[in-house]
Design a protein around this motif. Structure first.
Motif, PDB file in Angstrom:
ATOM      1  N   SER A   1      -6.707  13.661  -9.521  1.00  0.00           N
ATOM      2  CA  SER A   1      -7.496  12.648 -10.140  1.00  0.00           C
ATOM      3  C   SER A   1      -6.747  11.618 -10.210  1.00  0.00           C
ATOM      4  O   SER A   1      -6.845  10.415 -10.132  1.00  0.00           O
ATOM      5  N   TYR A   2      -5.086  11.744 -10.320  1.00  0.00           N
ATOM      6  CA  TYR A   2      -4.241  10.416 -10.677  1.00  0.00           C
ATOM      7  C   TYR A   2      -4.286   9.909  -9.323  1.00  0.00           C
ATOM      8  O   TYR A   2      -4.498   8.487  -9.148  1.00  0.00           O
ATOM      9  N   PHE A   3      -4.184  10.553  -8.109  1.00  0.00           N
ATOM     10  CA  PHE A   3      -4.331   9.854  -6.884  1.00  0.00           C
ATOM     11  C   PHE A   3      -5.558   9.223  -6.475  1.00  0.00           C
ATOM     12  O   PHE A   3      -5.722   8.106  -5.703  1.00  0.00           O
ATOM     13  N   PHE A   4      -6.733   9.768  -7.072  1.00  0.00           N
ATOM     14  CA  PHE A   4      -7.991   9.021  -6.903  1.00  0.00           C
ATOM     15  C   PHE A   4      -8.053   7.995  -7.457  1.00  0.00           C
ATOM     16  O   PHE A   4      -8.717   6.925  -7.003  1.00  0.00           O
ATOM     17  N   ILE A   5      -7.441   7.693  -8.602  1.00  0.00           N
ATOM     18  CA  ILE A   5      -7.245   6.299  -9.544  1.00  0.00           C
ATOM     19  C   ILE A   5      -6.397   5.393  -8.718  1.00  0.00           C
ATOM     20  O   ILE A   5      -6.784   3.955  -8.597  1.00  0.00           O
ATOM     21  N   CYS A   6      -5.468   5.727  -8.135  1.00  0.00           N
ATOM     22  CA  CYS A   6      -4.777   4.884  -7.287  1.00  0.00           C
ATOM     23  C   CYS A   6      -5.332   4.440  -6.013  1.00  0.00           C
ATOM     24  O   CYS A   6      -5.148   3.235  -5.826  1.00  0.00           O
ATOM     25  N   SER A   7      -6.265   5.371  -5.242  1.00  0.00           N
ATOM     26  CA  SER A   7      -6.979   4.879  -4.252  1.00  0.00           C
ATOM     27  C   SER A   7      -8.064   3.844  -4.800  1.00  0.00           C
ATOM     28  O   SER A   7      -8.450   2.897  -3.874  1.00  0.00           O
ATOM     29  N   LEU A   8      -8.448   3.990  -5.810  1.00  0.00           N
ATOM     30  CA  LEU A   8      -9.395   3.018  -6.335  1.00  0.00           C
ATOM     31  C   LEU A   8      -9.097   1.691  -6.677  1.00  0.00           C
ATOM     32  O   LEU A   8      -9.453   0.565  -6.155  1.00  0.00           O
ATOM     33  N   LEU A   9      -7.805   1.511  -6.981  1.00  0.00           N
ATOM     34  CA  LEU A   9      -6.935   0.366  -7.235  1.00  0.00           C
ATOM     35  C   LEU A   9      -6.567  -0.246  -5.935  1.00  0.00           C
ATOM     36  O   LEU A   9      -7.026  -1.596  -5.513  1.00  0.00           O
ATOM     37  N   THR A  10      -6.281   0.490  -4.935  1.00  0.00           N
ATOM     38  CA  THR A  10      -6.091  -0.183  -3.477  1.00  0.00           C
ATOM     39  C   THR A  10      -7.290  -0.352  -2.929  1.00  0.00           C
ATOM     40  O   THR A  10      -7.345  -1.346  -2.204  1.00  0.00           O
TER      41      THR A  10
ATOM     42  N   TRP B   1      -2.781  -7.097  10.701  1.00  0.00           N
ATOM     43  CA  TRP B   1      -2.273  -5.587  10.240  1.00  0.00           C
ATOM     44  C   TRP B   1      -1.729  -5.096   9.132  1.00  0.00           C
ATOM     45  O   TRP B   1      -1.827  -4.075   8.626  1.00  0.00           O
ATOM     46  N   SER B   2      -1.189  -6.299   8.337  1.00  0.00           N
ATOM     47  CA  SER B   2      -1.204  -5.944   6.895  1.00  0.00           C
ATOM     48  C   SER B   2      -1.951  -5.368   5.982  1.00  0.00           C
ATOM     49  O   SER B   2      -1.947  -4.364   5.259  1.00  0.00           O
ATOM     50  N   LEU B   3      -3.383  -6.027   6.212  1.00  0.00           N
ATOM     51  CA  LEU B   3      -4.473  -5.488   5.676  1.00  0.00           C
ATOM     52  C   LEU B   3      -5.081  -4.281   6.212  1.00  0.00           C
ATOM     53  O   LEU B   3      -5.345  -3.088   5.482  1.00  0.00           O
ATOM     54  N   GLY B   4      -4.438  -3.999   7.424  1.00  0.00           N
ATOM     55  CA  GLY B   4      -4.960  -2.596   8.046  1.00  0.00           C
ATOM     56  C   GLY B   4      -4.110  -1.553   7.353  1.00  0.00           C
ATOM     57  O   GLY B   4      -4.652  -0.532   7.322  1.00  0.00           O
ATOM     58  N   LEU B   5      -3.164  -1.874   7.177  1.00  0.00           N
ATOM     59  CA  LEU B   5      -1.981  -0.947   6.489  1.00  0.00           C
ATOM     60  C   LEU B   5      -2.428  -0.284   5.159  1.00  0.00           C
ATOM     61  O   LEU B   5      -2.092   0.663   4.595  1.00  0.00           O
ATOM     62  N   ALA B   6      -2.797  -1.575   4.410  1.00  0.00           N
ATOM     63  CA  ALA B   6      -3.427  -1.217   3.107  1.00  0.00           C
ATOM     64  C   ALA B   6      -4.575  -0.280   3.102  1.00  0.00           C
ATOM     65  O   ALA B   6      -4.734   0.611   2.357  1.00  0.00           O
ATOM     66  N   TRP B   7      -5.536  -0.548   4.011  1.00  0.00           N
ATOM     67  CA  TRP B   7      -6.580   0.433   4.194  1.00  0.00           C
ATOM     68  C   TRP B   7      -6.165   1.876   4.574  1.00  0.00           C
ATOM     69  O   TRP B   7      -6.602   2.978   4.119  1.00  0.00           O
ATOM     70  N   LEU B   8      -5.299   1.968   5.451  1.00  0.00           N
ATOM     71  CA  LEU B   8      -4.584   3.258   5.854  1.00  0.00           C
ATOM     72  C   LEU B   8      -4.059   4.187   4.713  1.00  0.00           C
ATOM     73  O   LEU B   8      -4.370   5.164   4.489  1.00  0.00           O
ATOM     74  N   SER B   9      -3.081   3.241   3.674  1.00  0.00           N
ATOM     75  CA  SER B   9      -2.827   3.726   2.611  1.00  0.00           C
ATOM     76  C   SER B   9      -3.944   4.198   1.544  1.00  0.00           C
ATOM     77  O   SER B   9      -3.633   5.262   1.029  1.00  0.00           O
ATOM     78  N   TYR B  10      -4.937   3.363   1.693  1.00  0.00           N
ATOM     79  CA  TYR B  10      -6.146   3.890   0.914  1.00  0.00           C
ATOM     80  C   TYR B  10      -6.819   5.383   1.343  1.00  0.00           C
ATOM     81  O   TYR B  10      -6.755   6.081   0.509  1.00  0.00           O
ATOM     82  N   GLY B  11      -6.673   5.329   2.435  1.00  0.00           N
ATOM     83  CA  GLY B  11      -7.242   6.618   3.095  1.00  0.00           C
ATOM     84  C   GLY B  11      -6.351   7.901   2.920  1.00  0.00           C
ATOM     85  O   GLY B  11      -6.894   8.839   2.656  1.00  0.00           O
ATOM     86  N   LEU B  12      -5.094   7.693   3.143  1.00  0.00           N
ATOM     87  CA  LEU B  12      -4.174   8.674   2.704  1.00  0.00           C
ATOM     88  C   LEU B  12      -4.081   9.178   1.348  1.00  0.00           C
ATOM     89  O   LEU B  12      -3.957  10.123   0.957  1.00  0.00           O
ATOM     90  N   GLU B  13      -4.235   8.045   0.271  1.00  0.00           N
ATOM     91  CA  GLU B  13      -4.666   8.316  -1.017  1.00  0.00           C
ATOM     92  C   GLU B  13      -5.627   9.348  -1.245  1.00  0.00           C
ATOM     93  O   GLU B  13      -5.471  10.175  -1.957  1.00  0.00           O
ATOM     94  N   LEU B  14      -6.829   9.069  -0.743  1.00  0.00           N
ATOM     95  CA  LEU B  14      -8.007  10.102  -0.948  1.00  0.00           C
ATOM     96  C   LEU B  14      -7.631  11.481  -0.198  1.00  0.00           C
ATOM     97  O   LEU B  14      -8.004  12.366  -0.671  1.00  0.00           O
ATOM     98  N   LEU B  15      -6.874  11.685   1.031  1.00  0.00           N
ATOM     99  CA  LEU B  15      -6.700  12.692   1.438  1.00  0.00           C
ATOM    100  C   LEU B  15      -5.683  13.510   0.476  1.00  0.00           C
ATOM    101  O   LEU B  15      -5.856  14.788   0.498  1.00  0.00           O
ATOM    102  N   ILE B  16      -4.489  12.552  -0.073  1.00  0.00           N
ATOM    103  CA  ILE B  16      -3.944  13.468  -0.831  1.00  0.00           C
ATOM    104  C   ILE B  16      -4.604  14.105  -2.040  1.00  0.00           C
ATOM    105  O   ILE B  16      -4.246  15.149  -2.478  1.00  0.00           O
ATOM    106  N   GLY B  17      -5.484  13.363  -2.700  1.00  0.00           N
ATOM    107  CA  GLY B  17      -6.416  13.950  -3.899  1.00  0.00           C
ATOM    108  C   GLY B  17      -7.022  15.165  -3.274  1.00  0.00           C
ATOM    109  O   GLY B  17      -7.137  16.093  -3.914  1.00  0.00           O
ATOM    110  N   ALA B  18      -7.410  15.158  -2.176  1.00  0.00           N
ATOM    111  CA  ALA B  18      -8.437  16.224  -1.669  1.00  0.00           C
ATOM    112  C   ALA B  18      -7.583  17.589  -1.539  1.00  0.00           C
ATOM    113  O   ALA B  18      -7.925  18.662  -1.742  1.00  0.00           O
TER     114      ALA B  18
END
Length: 204
Positions: free
Chosen positions: A127-136, A168-185
């Motif tokens: 749940s903590y990582f889902f909150i992180c992903s929401l901020l990102t 690509w800097s913005l693209g890296l932020a989106w990649l980080s967001y996707g990984l945060e969701l994956l971590i939560g799952a």
């Protein structure tokens, strides 16, 4: 191939490291937004290209501080709008670094909960990582809106000979967001596996 608890938490840990690295790199680079003036004139590209980051603009190797003045030509006409832009920018530079800090603490929580094999701790960390992903997500989304509104302030007539794009800097932020969701799952699945392991002795 059977997926084990160890495989899940190790994969989540690797994703966590990558997510942190991607977001940290994203915040520290100046390729969130790219402005190319007179793209057909290759001799002028080096002098007229802008690479924008969250805190600075790179123009011809020189760094400038980001502000709403970077996008507007008349600060008097857009005083109220500029204030709105500044508020959006302030929200961006708070949300994304905060998400990075939360990722660091999330990694510690994930390690502890994985070693303890506690379903409650694993679920809480997920749940903590889902909150992180929401901020990102919010930070990256607001930046896109912020950039489009900046283009509106400049006006289409002033962008006729200008090519703009997200970098690509913005693209890296989106990649980080996707990984945060994956971590939560992954941690949620690991929590279910740990819960089943605890329930087995009581069923015997």
């Amino acid at each position: 191939m059977k997926v084990t608890f160890g495989t899940l938490v190790i994969t989540a840990g690797i994703c966590g490291i990558l997510s942190f690295a991607f977001l940290a790199t994203s915040l520290g680079t100046n390729y969130w937004y790219i402005i190319e003036t007179n793209p057909g004139n290759t001799s002028d590209l080096e002098d007229t290209n802008y690479h924008l980051g969250l805190w600075s603009i790179n123009k011809g190797g020189k760094m400038y501080t980001v502000s709403s003045d970077s996008f507007t030509t008349d600060s008097v006409m857009y005083s109220e709008t500029k204030l709105h832009m500044l508020n959006m920018h302030s929200a961006i530079v708070v949300m994304l670094p905060l998400s990075l800090v939360l990722l660091l603490f999330g990694g510690i929580c994930g390690l502890v909960s994985s070693l303890a094999r506690s379903p409650v701790l694993l679920t809480s960390t997920a749940s903590y990582f889902f909150i992180c992903s929401l901020l990102t997500l919010c930070g990256a989304s607001i930046y896109i809106i912020y950039s489009y509104q900046a283009e509106t302030l400049v006006g289409p007539e002033n962008l006729a000979d200008v090519h703009t794009s997200f970098g690509w800097s913005l693209g890296l932020a989106w990649l980080s967001y996707g990984l945060e969701l994956l971590i939560g799952a992954l941690l949620l699945i690991a929590a279910q596996m740990a819960k089943l392991e605890y329930s087995r002795p009581s069923m015997a």
